[in-house]
Design a protein around this motif. Structure first.
Motif, mmCIF file in Angstrom:
data_model
loop_
_atom_site.group_PDB
_atom_site.id
_atom_site.type_symbol
_atom_site.label_atom_id
_atom_site.label_comp_id
_atom_site.label_asym_id
_atom_site.label_seq_id
_atom_site.Cartn_x
_atom_site.Cartn_y
_atom_site.Cartn_z
ATOM 1 N N LEU A 296 11.244 0.398 0.184
ATOM 2 C CA LEU A 296 10.654 1.707 -0.104
ATOM 3 C C LEU A 296 10.630 2.619 1.114
ATOM 4 N N GLY A 297 10.723 2.051 2.302
ATOM 5 C CA GLY A 297 10.531 2.859 3.502
ATOM 6 C C GLY A 297 9.075 3.229 3.701
ATOM 7 N N ALA A 298 8.168 2.362 3.211
ATOM 8 C CA ALA A 298 6.736 2.654 3.269
ATOM 9 C C ALA A 298 6.073 2.112 4.526
ATOM 10 N N LEU A 299 6.840 1.398 5.361
ATOM 11 C CA LEU A 299 6.263 0.722 6.516
ATOM 12 C C LEU A 299 6.749 1.349 7.814
ATOM 13 N N ASP A 300 5.944 1.198 8.835
ATOM 14 C CA ASP A 300 6.305 1.645 10.180
ATOM 15 C C ASP A 300 6.176 0.439 11.096
ATOM 16 N N ASP A 301 7.314 -0.183 11.434
ATOM 17 C CA ASP A 301 7.333 -1.403 12.235
ATOM 18 C C ASP A 301 6.457 -2.481 11.585
ATOM 19 N N GLY A 302 6.567 -2.606 10.280
ATOM 20 C CA GLY A 302 5.842 -3.628 9.541
ATOM 21 C C GLY A 302 4.444 -3.242 9.113
ATOM 22 N N PRO A 304 1.701 -0.640 7.242
ATOM 23 C CA PRO A 304 1.725 0.347 6.159
ATOM 24 C C PRO A 304 1.307 1.728 6.623
ATOM 25 N N ARG A 305 1.930 2.717 6.069
ATOM 26 C CA ARG A 305 1.558 4.110 6.338
ATOM 27 C C ARG A 305 0.614 4.547 5.222
ATOM 28 N N HIS A 306 -0.635 4.736 5.582
ATOM 29 C CA HIS A 306 -1.651 4.978 4.553
ATOM 30 C C HIS A 306 -2.848 5.704 5.142
ATOM 31 N N VAL A 307 -3.671 6.222 4.269
ATOM 32 C CA VAL A 307 -4.983 6.745 4.628
ATOM 33 C C VAL A 307 -5.985 6.071 3.707
ATOM 34 N N SER A 308 -6.865 5.271 4.275
ATOM 35 C CA SER A 308 -7.901 4.565 3.516
ATOM 36 C C SER A 308 -7.320 3.710 2.391
ATOM 37 N N VAL A 310 -4.523 4.329 0.648
ATOM 38 C CA VAL A 310 -3.642 5.081 -0.245
ATOM 39 C C VAL A 310 -2.383 5.459 0.537
ATOM 40 N N SER A 311 -1.233 5.053 0.020
ATOM 41 C CA SER A 311 0.026 5.307 0.710
ATOM 42 C C SER A 311 0.238 6.792 0.962
ATOM 43 N N THR A 312 0.724 7.102 2.144
ATOM 44 C CA THR A 312 1.082 8.488 2.465
ATOM 45 C C THR A 312 2.575 8.740 2.218
ATOM 46 N N THR A 313 3.286 7.728 1.750
ATOM 47 C CA THR A 313 4.724 7.874 1.535
ATOM 48 C C THR A 313 5.115 7.844 0.058
ATOM 49 N N HIS A 314 4.311 7.174 -0.792
ATOM 50 C CA HIS A 314 4.708 6.995 -2.189
ATOM 51 C C HIS A 314 3.503 7.134 -3.117
ATOM 52 N N ARG A 315 3.631 7.979 -4.110
ATOM 53 C CA ARG A 315 2.619 8.070 -5.157
ATOM 54 C C ARG A 315 2.620 6.774 -5.971
ATOM 55 N N GLY A 316 1.450 6.292 -6.292
ATOM 56 C CA GLY A 316 1.360 5.076 -7.092
ATOM 57 C C GLY A 316 1.447 3.798 -6.286
ATOM 58 N N LEU A 317 1.363 3.892 -4.959
ATOM 59 C CA LEU A 317 1.347 2.717 -4.090
ATOM 60 C C LEU A 317 0.047 2.725 -3.286
ATOM 61 N N VAL A 318 -0.702 1.629 -3.379
ATOM 62 C CA VAL A 318 -1.946 1.518 -2.621
ATOM 63 C C VAL A 318 -2.016 0.128 -1.993
ATOM 64 N N TYR A 319 -2.943 0.000 -1.038
ATOM 65 C CA TYR A 319 -3.094 -1.249 -0.288
ATOM 66 C C TYR A 319 -4.525 -1.752 -0.388
ATOM 67 N N LEU A 320 -4.668 -3.072 -0.279
ATOM 68 C CA LEU A 320 -5.992 -3.689 -0.225
ATOM 69 C C LEU A 320 -5.986 -4.844 0.765
ATOM 70 N N LEU A 322 -6.536 -4.751 4.094
ATOM 71 C CA LEU A 322 -6.158 -4.484 5.476
ATOM 72 C C LEU A 322 -7.391 -4.482 6.366
ATOM 73 N N GLU A 323 -7.244 -4.979 7.580
ATOM 74 C CA GLU A 323 -8.366 -4.987 8.511
ATOM 75 C C GLU A 323 -8.788 -3.555 8.831
ATOM 76 N N PHE A 324 -10.100 -3.285 8.714
ATOM 77 C CA PHE A 324 -10.645 -1.949 8.970
ATOM 78 C C PHE A 324 -9.991 -0.884 8.096
ATOM 79 N N GLN A 325 -9.574 -1.247 6.900
ATOM 80 C CA GLN A 325 -8.902 -0.285 6.021
ATOM 81 C C GLN A 325 -9.769 0.938 5.771
ATOM 82 N N ARG A 326 -11.033 0.701 5.446
ATOM 83 C CA ARG A 326 -11.975 1.810 5.278
ATOM 84 C C ARG A 326 -13.295 1.543 5.980
#
Length: 369
Positions: A296-302, A304-308, A310-320, A322-326
């Motif tokens: 997807l190209g959603a990663l930066d050196d492994g 994830p590119r996200h805010v809280s 929620v992916s900043t690169t792809h709609r409909g992609l989220v993460y759970l 992650l250390e200190f995610q929120r």
């Protein structure tokens, strides 16, 4: 075309994946959980035998189910957590496919995703929750001479019990909870030294007769956002009742400044001296296990590119998970449910066409007393 009749694929069958499945049901989505393990308990079965939670049972539940009916102030063991996750998975009405490892996620023309598994299956998905954790991607630093060292080098992810190390000279690298716990457990069986770059920082497990997590709850410190946490927390701190601090102060557990290089049979310490060593155990943390998102190209050196989450690169992609995610507790049993509600709300908004920016604020969930 994205349609809500398609499933939301949750990659990961551990605590994060199960929390996402619960939140997905509440949001009216159709979650399908894909877990690589033989049962939906995540990485817990792989942790060392003596592991116990740092948080009491009363603060260690996923949404919708209390940990159990035992003493709420006890610290659950690894096996207690495995049993709890089994019960939790059985209690939620979602499809859970075990023994299913996701190999790659590809964007689908017109919207949505195609999720490919190692077995060759292809699943169309309206959205993806990357909840695969980090236990499968332990971090091992590369030091000079590593390739020439003839002894055993392992990550603590592969440590189970102390008996195989009886009589050996062992170094444990790291200054966090796992490093100190494993080194302390090994000390009666082997000659052990903690190798760290700085003195170990301790945090009291109990304050004024109450567990630390009681105070995190009542002060709402558990909800501090990542932007604040990264300013407040500069170094790893070991939760301690005083046992570990006393062991180091008394010399029962040795601590030495990190070695600079390996040799064929040991290490070179910071002062230039050489010592023969049988085993080096690295307790140096983990990295997100997200290689399947590379197409997807959603990663930066492994990472994830996200805010809280929620992916900043792809709609409909989220993460759970992650250390200190929120927050401070994002990748824990007690905190992942809050993050799941947050990212699944964003995911549901994307499926229905509502703005992804309209996310609910973090809310304080009731904790049984």
């Amino acid at each position: 075309m994205i349609t809500s009749s398609e499933p939301v694929v949750i990659v990961g069958g551990g605590q994060s994946g199960l929390a996402a499945a619960h939140a997905g049901l509440s949001a009216g989505l159709r979650p399908v959980v894909l877990g690589a393990g033989v049962e939906p308990v995540g990485s817990w079965v792989g942790y060392y035998d003596s592991l116990t939670l740092f948080s009491p049972a009363r603060y260690s539940s996923l949404p919708g189910m209390a940990f159990d009916e035992g003493d709420p102030d006890r610290y659950p063991t690894r096996d207690d957590v495995v049993a709890y996750l089994r019960r939790y998975a059985a209690s939620i009405d979602v499809e859970i496919r075990t023994g299913t490892r996701v190999a790659a996620v590809h964007p689908r023309p017109g919207g949505g995703y195609l999720v490919h598994t190692d077995s060759g299956d292809e699943i169309g998905a309206t959205g993806v929750v990357a909840a695969s954790g980090s236990f499968g991607n332990p971090y091992l630093p590369v030091l000079p001479g590593h390739d020439t060292y003839a002894g055993e080098v392992r990550h603590v992810a592969h440590y189970r019990r102390p008996e195989p190390y009886t009589g050996k000279r062992v170094l444990v690298v790291g200054a966090g909870n796992s490093a100190v716990q494993v080194a302390y457990e090994l000390a009666p069986h082997a000659r052990v030294t903690l190798a760290t770059r700085a003195p170990i920082q301790f945090m009291p497990q109990r304050i004024r007769g109450r567990d630390l997590h009681h105070w995190l709850h009542v002060t709402r410190a558990d909800l501090l956002p990542r932007s604040v946490l990264t300013r407040l927390i500069r170094h790893a701190a070991v939760l301690d009742t005083g046992v570990y601090r006393d062991a180091i102060a008394s010399g029962v557990l040795a601590r030495q400044e990190m070695f600079t290089a390996f040799t064929a049979d040991g290490v070179i310490w910071a002062d230039g001296t050489h010592e023969a060593v049988d085993t080096v155990l690295f307790a140096t943390g983990y990295r997100p296990n997200l290689d399947y998102l590379a197409p997807l190209g959603a990663l930066d050196d492994g990472m994830p590119r996200h805010v809280s989450g929620v992916s900043t690169t792809h709609r409909g992609l989220v993460y759970l998970g992650l250390e200190f995610q929120r927050s401070f507790s994002s990748n824990t049993l007690r905190g992942v449910g809050r993050d799941a509600a947050h990212v699944v709300a964003a995911l549901a908004g994307g499926v229905s066409g509502r703005s992804l920016r309209r996310l609910p604020p973090m809310r304080r969930l009731p904790i049984p007393r």
